[in-house]
Motif scaffolding. Structure first.
Motif, mmCIF file in Angstrom:
data_model
loop_
_atom_site.group_PDB
_atom_site.id
_atom_site.type_symbol
_atom_site.label_atom_id
_atom_site.label_comp_id
_atom_site.label_asym_id
_atom_site.label_seq_id
_atom_site.Cartn_x
_atom_site.Cartn_y
_atom_site.Cartn_z
ATOM 1 N N PRO A 43 0.808 -1.227 0.000
ATOM 2 C CA PRO A 43 0.000 0.000 0.000
ATOM 3 C C PRO A 43 0.840 1.276 0.000
ATOM 4 C CG PRO A 43 -0.107 -1.078 2.138
ATOM 5 C CD PRO A 43 0.626 -2.002 1.225
ATOM 6 N N THR A 44 2.096 1.173 0.374
ATOM 7 C CA THR A 44 2.967 2.352 0.407
ATOM 8 C C THR A 44 3.854 2.428 -0.832
ATOM 9 O OG1 THR A 44 4.604 1.097 1.648
ATOM 10 C CG2 THR A 44 3.024 2.402 2.917
ATOM 11 N N PHE A 45 3.402 1.884 -1.956
ATOM 12 C CA PHE A 45 4.209 1.853 -3.175
ATOM 13 C C PHE A 45 4.632 3.259 -3.583
ATOM 14 C CE2 PHE A 45 4.153 2.219 -7.882
ATOM 15 C CZ PHE A 45 5.326 1.533 -8.128
ATOM 16 N N THR A 46 5.915 3.406 -3.806
ATOM 17 C CA THR A 46 6.483 4.652 -4.301
ATOM 18 C C THR A 46 7.297 4.314 -5.540
ATOM 19 O OG1 THR A 46 6.657 5.386 -2.012
ATOM 20 C CG2 THR A 46 7.828 6.675 -3.656
ATOM 21 N N PRO A 47 6.984 4.913 -6.694
ATOM 22 C CA PRO A 47 7.632 4.480 -7.936
ATOM 23 C C PRO A 47 9.127 4.768 -8.018
ATOM 24 C CG PRO A 47 5.940 6.137 -8.370
ATOM 25 C CD PRO A 47 5.943 5.891 -6.914
ATOM 26 N N ASN A 48 9.633 5.707 -7.229
ATOM 27 C CA ASN A 48 11.045 6.059 -7.349
ATOM 28 C C ASN A 48 11.913 5.434 -6.261
ATOM 29 O OD1 ASN A 48 9.877 7.645 -5.359
ATOM 30 N ND2 ASN A 48 11.325 9.310 -5.648
ATOM 31 N N VAL A 49 11.371 4.459 -5.523
ATOM 32 C CA VAL A 49 12.116 3.800 -4.454
ATOM 33 C C VAL A 49 12.069 2.293 -4.683
ATOM 34 C CG1 VAL A 49 12.231 3.399 -1.960
ATOM 35 C CG2 VAL A 49 11.555 5.629 -2.821
ATOM 36 N N ASP A 50 13.204 1.640 -4.459
ATOM 37 C CA ASP A 50 13.245 0.181 -4.564
ATOM 38 C C ASP A 50 12.653 -0.407 -3.294
ATOM 39 O OD1 ASP A 50 13.744 -2.450 -5.101
ATOM 40 O OD2 ASP A 50 15.885 -2.348 -4.666
ATOM 41 N N MET A 51 11.370 -0.688 -3.329
ATOM 42 C CA MET A 51 10.703 -1.249 -2.163
ATOM 43 C C MET A 51 10.140 -2.631 -2.460
ATOM 44 S SD MET A 51 7.427 1.287 -2.135
ATOM 45 C CE MET A 51 7.303 1.040 -0.413
ATOM 46 N N GLY A 52 10.590 -3.216 -3.554
ATOM 47 C CA GLY A 52 10.113 -4.537 -3.939
ATOM 48 C C GLY A 52 10.739 -5.634 -3.106
ATOM 49 N N ASP A 53 10.169 -6.810 -3.235
ATOM 50 C CA ASP A 53 10.628 -7.962 -2.475
ATOM 51 C C ASP A 53 11.635 -8.765 -3.290
ATOM 52 O OD1 ASP A 53 8.862 -7.449 -0.282
ATOM 53 O OD2 ASP A 53 7.226 -8.193 -1.517
ATOM 54 N N ASN A 54 12.288 -9.701 -2.627
ATOM 55 C CA ASN A 54 13.193 -10.630 -3.287
ATOM 56 C C ASN A 54 12.391 -11.862 -3.690
ATOM 57 O OD1 ASN A 54 15.837 -9.271 -2.867
ATOM 58 N ND2 ASN A 54 15.225 -9.474 -0.740
ATOM 59 N N ILE A 55 12.524 -12.264 -4.933
ATOM 60 C CA ILE A 55 11.738 -13.375 -5.467
ATOM 61 C C ILE A 55 12.678 -14.482 -5.926
ATOM 62 C CG2 ILE A 55 10.030 -14.072 -7.176
ATOM 63 C CD1 ILE A 55 8.881 -12.051 -5.335
ATOM 64 N N ILE A 56 12.375 -15.703 -5.506
ATOM 65 C CA ILE A 56 13.098 -16.894 -5.945
ATOM 66 C C ILE A 56 12.133 -17.707 -6.795
ATOM 67 C CG2 ILE A 56 14.331 -18.953 -5.213
ATOM 68 C CD1 ILE A 56 14.525 -17.504 -2.410
ATOM 69 N N VAL A 57 12.493 -17.966 -8.037
ATOM 70 C CA VAL A 57 11.657 -18.777 -8.928
ATOM 71 C C VAL A 57 12.339 -20.123 -9.098
ATOM 72 C CG1 VAL A 57 10.604 -18.951 -11.202
ATOM 73 C CG2 VAL A 57 10.835 -16.719 -10.125
ATOM 74 N N ILE A 58 11.630 -21.186 -8.736
ATOM 75 C CA ILE A 58 12.172 -22.535 -8.904
ATOM 76 C C ILE A 58 11.394 -23.248 -10.005
ATOM 77 C CG2 ILE A 58 13.061 -22.722 -6.560
ATOM 78 C CD1 ILE A 58 10.579 -24.335 -5.835
#
Length: 144
Positions: A43-58
């Motif tokens: 809900p606090t998404f800010t387009p100019n900040v790296d606030m994404g999560d780390n994703i592991i795809v298996i």
């Protein structure tokens, strides 16, 4: 009057998620992964900040391409020289680099900027079930 909250990089909380790509359609999987990499699920998404999560795809080698895309979808690369255009279809790319299909699909769905490159660095794709991120205690992310 409402105040707009400005989120800084230090205030973000990054989580680790693991996604099983077995039997998933490539485009649908990539769009969900790209959304989580950017942080658009928060809900606090800010387009100019790296606030994404780390994703592991298996199980990236078991991702599904619909219709005849296995043979018809062509990935191009160029050396920059005349006659240096190379083309490879999805079937051959999967045989050569099983993780590349997922990486290319996700990379095309995030911004092509410095921030996008940083966010893409939070993606870890593995062809099999094994990954070396158990220490981060990743949560399972269900893709529908």
């Amino acid at each position: 009057m409402r105040q707009t909250t400005i989120i800084r990089h230090k205030e973000t909380d990054k989580k680790w998620f693991v996604v099983d790509a077995e039997g998933q359609v490539l485009g649908r999987l990539a769009s969900v992964v790209a959304s989580y990499l950017r942080g658009k699920n928060k809900p606090t998404f800010t387009p100019n900040v790296d606030m994404g999560d780390n994703i592991i795809v298996i199980n990236a080698d078991k991702v599904v391409l619909t219709a005849k895309k296995e043979d018809d979808k062509i990935y191009y690369s160029s050396s920059g020289y005349n006659g240096g255009l190379k083309a490879i279809n999805a079937r051959d790319l999967r045989a050569k680099k099983p993780f590349a299909l997922v990486e290319k699909a996700v990379k095309g769905m995030i911004p092509h900027t410095k921030l996008g490159r940083k966010q893409f660095g939070n993606l870890y794709v593995y062809a099999g079930r094994e990954h070396n991120h158990e220490a981060q205690k990743p949560e399972v992310l269900e893709v529908k």
